[in-house]
Design an enzyme around this catalytic site. Structure first.
Site, PDB file in Angstrom:
ATOM      1  N   SER A  46     -44.159 -20.936  69.386  1.00 54.98           N
ATOM      2  CA  SER A  46     -45.047 -22.076  69.149  1.00 54.98           C
ATOM      3  C   SER A  46     -46.130 -22.240  70.215  1.00 54.98           C
ATOM      4  O   SER A  46     -47.134 -22.890  69.967  1.00 54.98           O
ATOM      5  CB  SER A  46     -44.239 -23.361  69.029  1.00 54.98           C
ATOM      6  OG  SER A  46     -43.570 -23.624  70.241  1.00 54.98           O
ATOM      7  N   LYS A  82     -41.601 -28.851  58.738  1.00 57.39           N
ATOM      8  CA  LYS A  82     -42.917 -28.188  58.798  1.00 57.39           C
ATOM      9  C   LYS A  82     -43.296 -27.725  57.391  1.00 57.39           C
ATOM     10  O   LYS A  82     -43.745 -28.541  56.590  1.00 57.39           O
ATOM     11  CB  LYS A  82     -42.853 -27.095  59.857  1.00 57.39           C
ATOM     12  CG  LYS A  82     -42.561 -27.733  61.236  1.00 57.39           C
ATOM     13  CD  LYS A  82     -42.465 -26.783  62.359  1.00 57.39           C
ATOM     14  CE  LYS A  82     -42.441 -27.463  63.705  1.00 57.39           C
ATOM     15  NZ  LYS A  82     -41.316 -28.386  63.973  1.00 57.39           N
ATOM     16  N   HIS A 119     -41.652 -22.037  62.937  1.00 60.48           N
ATOM     17  CA  HIS A 119     -43.080 -21.758  62.708  1.00 60.48           C
ATOM     18  C   HIS A 119     -43.319 -20.454  61.935  1.00 60.48           C
ATOM     19  O   HIS A 119     -44.449 -19.996  61.847  1.00 60.48           O
ATOM     20  CB  HIS A 119     -43.822 -21.718  64.047  1.00 60.48           C
ATOM     21  CG  HIS A 119     -43.742 -23.027  64.780  1.00 60.48           C
ATOM     22  ND1 HIS A 119     -44.565 -24.096  64.498  1.00 60.48           N
ATOM     23  CD2 HIS A 119     -42.902 -23.448  65.754  1.00 60.48           C
ATOM     24  CE1 HIS A 119     -44.252 -25.120  65.280  1.00 60.48           C
ATOM     25  NE2 HIS A 119     -43.241 -24.753  66.051  1.00 60.48           N
TER      26      HIS A 119
HETATM   27  C1  LIG Z   1     -39.334 -23.661  67.555  1.00 53.60           C
HETATM   28  C2  LIG Z   1     -38.867 -25.024  67.177  1.00 53.60           C
HETATM   29  N1  LIG Z   1     -37.578 -25.227  66.916  1.00 53.60           N
HETATM   30  C3  LIG Z   1     -37.103 -26.447  66.590  1.00 53.60           C
HETATM   31  C4  LIG Z   1     -37.943 -27.529  66.502  1.00 53.60           C
HETATM   32  C5  LIG Z   1     -37.392 -28.884  66.146  1.00 53.60           C
HETATM   33  O1  LIG Z   1     -37.698 -29.200  64.840  1.00 53.60           O
HETATM   34  P1  LIG Z   1     -37.886 -30.714  64.338  1.00 53.60           P
HETATM   35  O2  LIG Z   1     -39.200 -31.183  64.893  1.00 53.60           O
HETATM   36  O3  LIG Z   1     -37.922 -30.586  62.865  1.00 53.60           O
HETATM   37  O4  LIG Z   1     -36.744 -31.484  64.871  1.00 53.60           O
HETATM   38  C6  LIG Z   1     -39.309 -27.371  66.765  1.00 53.60           C
HETATM   39  C7  LIG Z   1     -40.227 -28.520  66.672  1.00 53.60           C
HETATM   40  O5  LIG Z   1     -41.390 -28.476  66.798  1.00 53.60           O
HETATM   41  C8  LIG Z   1     -39.782 -26.085  67.117  1.00 53.60           C
HETATM   42  O6  LIG Z   1     -41.082 -25.879  67.385  1.00 53.60           O
END
Ligand SMILES: Cc1ncc(COP(=O)(O)O)c(C=O)c1O
Length: 437
Positions: free
Chosen positions: A227, A287, A255
């Protein structure tokens, strides 16, 4: 009693009354002092918090309070509306524009009508609804594995599953740029935790050679698309390593699901690796899937084990019906309309190509990912650039230390199938002009 005391008080001389009042006031002050000391010593905020808070609450050059925690109006899609100002929005993870889609909204509303806004219990007890099983079997089929399990949050999925599966005597190896939720789960597990250099399977291999024999279980965790940098791991190399060292491999597809691969099936499709080669596919529903929650997909045995024992699943409420129904509807649209993924790929490639042509530094980002970082250097410079772009109608947020190393601050552009070619062209034009200014 009270009247007795009042009677005693009225018998005192003026001087005695004055002294008594003074003593009572002193005692009150002392009590107040004691209460506040008790509160302060019950919890001490970390010393660095004061500076962090000040930065987030101060606007302008001194802080970033004008950039974060702003109130947006409406669906997080192509355009953002902030305080009545409209901008092309590059800050949403609504990759396929399914949050805000009519059918997704209708599915959520229908689920509220049938099952209410909450299932009001763990699924183990009385929280199980048909929409949960429908979502989980659709996810498993789409990903190409036996089974899936839906949790109430993406962050919580990583924290809970990693913290639960691994324990003392085990070894967790994660990519050094892995998401905070994985790091937290690893910390809570009590296992030995070793981050390996970013996207470096050789470094992972050499750690396993040295440490695998001493550990009972070993777990490797990577992301499908990172990310912060928008790059993609070498899945075939990771699968080969995990097989040779008898380790579990977990991939966080937050992502990459709905983003990479010809029809958006994520990292396995992108890399041409059978989905069953990975033990734990983790993803978020917040997402591409336009909802809120997380999932784990994998073998029937692994999913059953988590369903019966993962504390964050067993001891927590079942996924809310409108959220499960929204994610299911979004998945159905994704399956029916692969052209959304094709449009997203075209927009991402256009952004990468125009940015590179304009001499902008996109770091190690892959042109297939929908995240394009524009490397800027100092955090203050990234904040300035973000403010300047918003004045030109383009919204992209800065990210600096401690989320990324010092002097590696950047502006991140999250692309969506909702963006038009014109959106991309005008954004990169504004970006190039402001970066040169
Ligand atoms: C790589 C990654 N894993 C897990 C999450 C957590 O997901 P959530 O925002 O749906 O709790 C995110 C959130 O941005 C993320 O970027």
């Amino acid at each position: 009693m009270l009247s007795e005391k009042a009677g005693l008080f009225s018998n005192l001389s003026a001087e005695e009354k004055r002294r008594l009042l003074e003593r009572m006031l002193r005692e009150k002050d002392k009590k107040r002092e004691k209460d506040s000391t008790t509160l302060e010593s019950a919890f001490e905020f970390p010393p660095e918090y004061a500076g962090y808070r000040k930065k987030l609450e101060t606007t302008g050059e001194e802080g970033v309070g004008d950039l974060f925690y702003r109130s947006f109006e409406g669906v997080n899609t192509r355009h953002a509306l902030i305080d009545g100002v409209k901008a092309i929005n590059f800050c949403s993870y609504n990759y396929l524009d399914l949050s805000g889609d009519e059918r997704v909204g209708a599915a959520a509303k229908a689920a509220i009508e049938t099952d209410g806004t909450s299932v009001s219990a763990s699924r183990l007890v009385s929280g199980e609804r048909p929409v949960h099983a429908a979502l989980e079997s659709a996810l498993a089929r789409w990903i190409g594995v036996d089974a899936a399990l839906a949790f109430v949050g993406g962050y919580g999925t990583n924290e809970d599953v990693i913290g639960h599966l691994m324990g003392a005597g085990d070894l967790i190896l994660y990519d050094s740029l892995i998401h905070a939720s994985v790091q937290q789960g690893a910390r809570l597990s009590g296992a030995t935790v070793i981050p390996f250099p970013h996207n470096n399977p050789q470094a992972l291999e050499s750690i396993l050679q040295r440490r695998r024999a001493q550990a009972r279980h070993a777990l490797i965790v990577v992301e499908g698309v990172y990310s912060m940098d928008g790059d993609i791991p070498d899945l075939p190399a990771l699968v080969e390593i995990k097989q040779r060292h008898q380790a579990l491999l977990m991939v966080d597809e937050a992502h990459s699901m709905g983003v990479i691969g010809a029809t958006g099936k994520g990292l396995s499709q992108y890399a041409g690796v059978p989905p069953r080669s990975v033990d734990l596919w983790m993803g978020t529903l917040s997402k591409t899937f336009a909802s809120c929650g997380g999932y784990i997909a994998g073998s029937q045995d692994m999913v059953s084990y988590l369903r019966h024992t993962a504390p964050g699943f067993v001891f927590s409420v079942g996924l809310a019906p409108p959220l499960a129904a929204a994610a299911l509807a979004a998945l159905q649209i994704l399956e029916e309309q692969p052209q959304r993924v094709a449009v997203l790929h075209a927009r991402a490639l256009l952004f990468h190509t125009l940015a590179r042509t304009a001499g902008l530094d996109v770091g190690v980002a892959s042109p297939e990912s929908a995240i394009v970082p524009i490397m800027v250097g100092e955090s203050e410079k990234a904040a300035r650039l973000s403010r300047a772009l918003l004045k030109k109608g383009v919204l992209a947020l800065p990210i600096g230390f401690p989320a990324v190393p010092e002097n590696k601050a950047r502006l991140r552009f999250f692309l969506s199938s909702a963006h038009t070619e014109e959106d991309i062209r005008s954004a990169v034009k504004a970006l190039a002009a402001e970066s040169a200014a």
